[in-house]
Design a protein around this motif. Sequence first.
Motif, mmCIF file in Angstrom:
data_model
loop_
_atom_site.group_PDB
_atom_site.id
_atom_site.type_symbol
_atom_site.label_atom_id
_atom_site.label_comp_id
_atom_site.label_asym_id
_atom_site.label_seq_id
_atom_site.Cartn_x
_atom_site.Cartn_y
_atom_site.Cartn_z
ATOM 1 N N GLN A 76 -38.344 16.880 -39.616
ATOM 2 C CA GLN A 76 -37.333 17.744 -40.328
ATOM 3 C C GLN A 76 -38.058 18.593 -40.719
ATOM 4 O O GLN A 76 -39.607 19.039 -40.716
ATOM 5 N N ARG A 120 -34.083 15.307 -47.401
ATOM 6 C CA ARG A 120 -34.541 15.551 -46.316
ATOM 7 C C ARG A 120 -35.682 14.454 -46.625
ATOM 8 O O ARG A 120 -35.731 14.044 -47.701
ATOM 9 N N GLN A 124 -29.429 17.154 -43.704
ATOM 10 C CA GLN A 124 -29.224 16.400 -44.040
ATOM 11 C C GLN A 124 -29.852 16.767 -45.530
ATOM 12 O O GLN A 124 -30.425 17.701 -45.715
ATOM 13 N N ASN A 131 -29.687 10.909 -38.251
ATOM 14 C CA ASN A 131 -28.376 11.080 -36.671
ATOM 15 C C ASN A 131 -28.420 9.098 -36.451
ATOM 16 O O ASN A 131 -29.505 8.715 -35.763
ATOM 17 N N SER A 164 -35.123 10.478 -39.384
ATOM 18 C CA SER A 164 -33.102 11.551 -39.584
ATOM 19 C C SER A 164 -32.556 10.543 -39.584
ATOM 20 O O SER A 164 -32.444 9.295 -39.286
ATOM 21 N N THR A 218 -29.803 17.702 -36.522
ATOM 22 C CA THR A 218 -28.916 17.163 -37.754
ATOM 23 C C THR A 218 -29.334 17.511 -39.166
ATOM 24 O O THR A 218 -30.832 17.125 -39.345
ATOM 25 N N ARG A 240 -33.523 19.511 -42.109
ATOM 26 C CA ARG A 240 -32.748 19.498 -41.039
ATOM 27 C C ARG A 240 -33.765 19.040 -39.445
ATOM 28 O O ARG A 240 -34.788 19.950 -39.513
ATOM 29 N N CYS A 241 -33.620 17.861 -38.287
ATOM 30 C CA CYS A 241 -34.007 17.893 -37.750
ATOM 31 C C CYS A 241 -34.422 18.607 -36.126
ATOM 32 O O CYS A 241 -33.107 19.315 -35.663
#
Length: 493
Positions: free
Chosen positions: A398, A383, A380, A389, A387, A378, A372-373
């Motif tokens: 992240q 990882r 994903q 995004n 990112s 965002t 998660r950013c």
Amino acid sequence: MNGNGGIISYGAYIPRLRLQRSAIFAANAWFAGGLKGLAKGERAIANWDEDSVTMAVEAARDCLTGIDRSTVTALSLASTTHPFADRLNSGIVKEALTLADGIASLDVAGSQRAGTSSLIQALNAAANGGTQLCVASELRKARPASEGELVQGDAAAALLVGAGDPIARFIGSHSVTLDFVDHFRASGADFDYSWESRWIRDEGYTKILGGALAEALKSLAVDPAKIDRLLIPISARGVPEGLAKKLGVRPEAVADTLAQKVGDSGVAHPLLMLVAALEQAKPGETIMLVGFGQGCDALLFETTQAIARLPKRDGVSGALARGKADDNYMRFLFHRGLLDLERGMRAEADQKQPGTTLFRNRKTVLGLVGGRCTKTGTVQFPRSEVSVNPNDRAIGTQEDYPLADKQARIVTYTADSLTYSPAPPQYYGTIDFEGGGRMFAEFTDVDDDAVEVGRPMKMMFRIKAVDETRDFVKYFWKAVPVEQPGAKEKSDG
């Protein structure tokens, strides 16, 4: 032996498919007509992509519902069917549960009472602080047309024990150890060798188990008439009731052995019965649990007010409700490795798993941990340093983001009958997680009419593939329908 602390939480897992014993008998009646008396009810059978590790993970996840996993300081996995003889099976469970690296972990085996014995050790250790997750799981093979094939079942159960405010306070335990060989299985063998059932009943259940329980009642200073639930995990007809009568325990206190709905799940069965009892118990009940195997374990508990406050989990009742009747005996034999079918060239792909990449990516593969950013939020999978995004390719932002307990929905799917699968067709597709995140996943435990775009799915820990050349099992996560329509209907197998 007296202990401190008690049970904090419980969980269970029973595979979805329930093979009808009538189907087993119908296939073998020409050869083993004497099995007719056992051909009633059904037995739980694991799917091809399940084993004692995957079932243990699911039981533990159920047990840890609403529990802060960082509080778990130790983990044990009891089984006589660990997939690995020299790899820490409980370590795989630890990774799948994303528990802290600093916990202690232990495999327990060697006896059908390995589950109760490991539970006793954990309960006694609770006096020194810490919280231990005790899991028992079993998936046994039985020779076709044997009694074991009919009476056994696959399942797992988990108990979280420690000090504090338990739902069931541990009063104490009593154990007896004798090299009573009612059955045995040598290292590397597929099947148990069992002795004559009448001798096991008379010498084992009546004398050894009955005597040990009488000693337990005396040493724990408990009035047998005051026991509310007596849990004896023996499926032989009339044995629990006969022992209860001899000991002076009320007939209504004898718990259902789950023999007709699940079967005898071996090492897991005492803990599975305890979970079923705790689901129904009210505060102030006295529960005696029994484990039998080269001796006997007897554990005494008293439920507390905390049991009424425990958040709902699937438990045994939820697992039973998920069941689906199955009468495909040939498929069962194939999935157990007892029937060699022509799998074709597409099944010949090399499944080698490099240990280096598995270790480096163990959180991603075994724990389903994405990223998660922290800048854009965002999510994903997997990882990465960059990112996904499209409006902000932030680098190095992240953080770990576990996805295993997030619900998802189907975005696209395919039913593939060309690729090799032990249970064709193979379903797979793209799923979106609630809160963000998208991945391509295989589906399992699905029916043809249960797969559609938008269908709610949940993730389960399963076998991805087996490297038969090197005897290595590869694990990953698969998507499973949250609801099973027509769960009580027969499968189309």
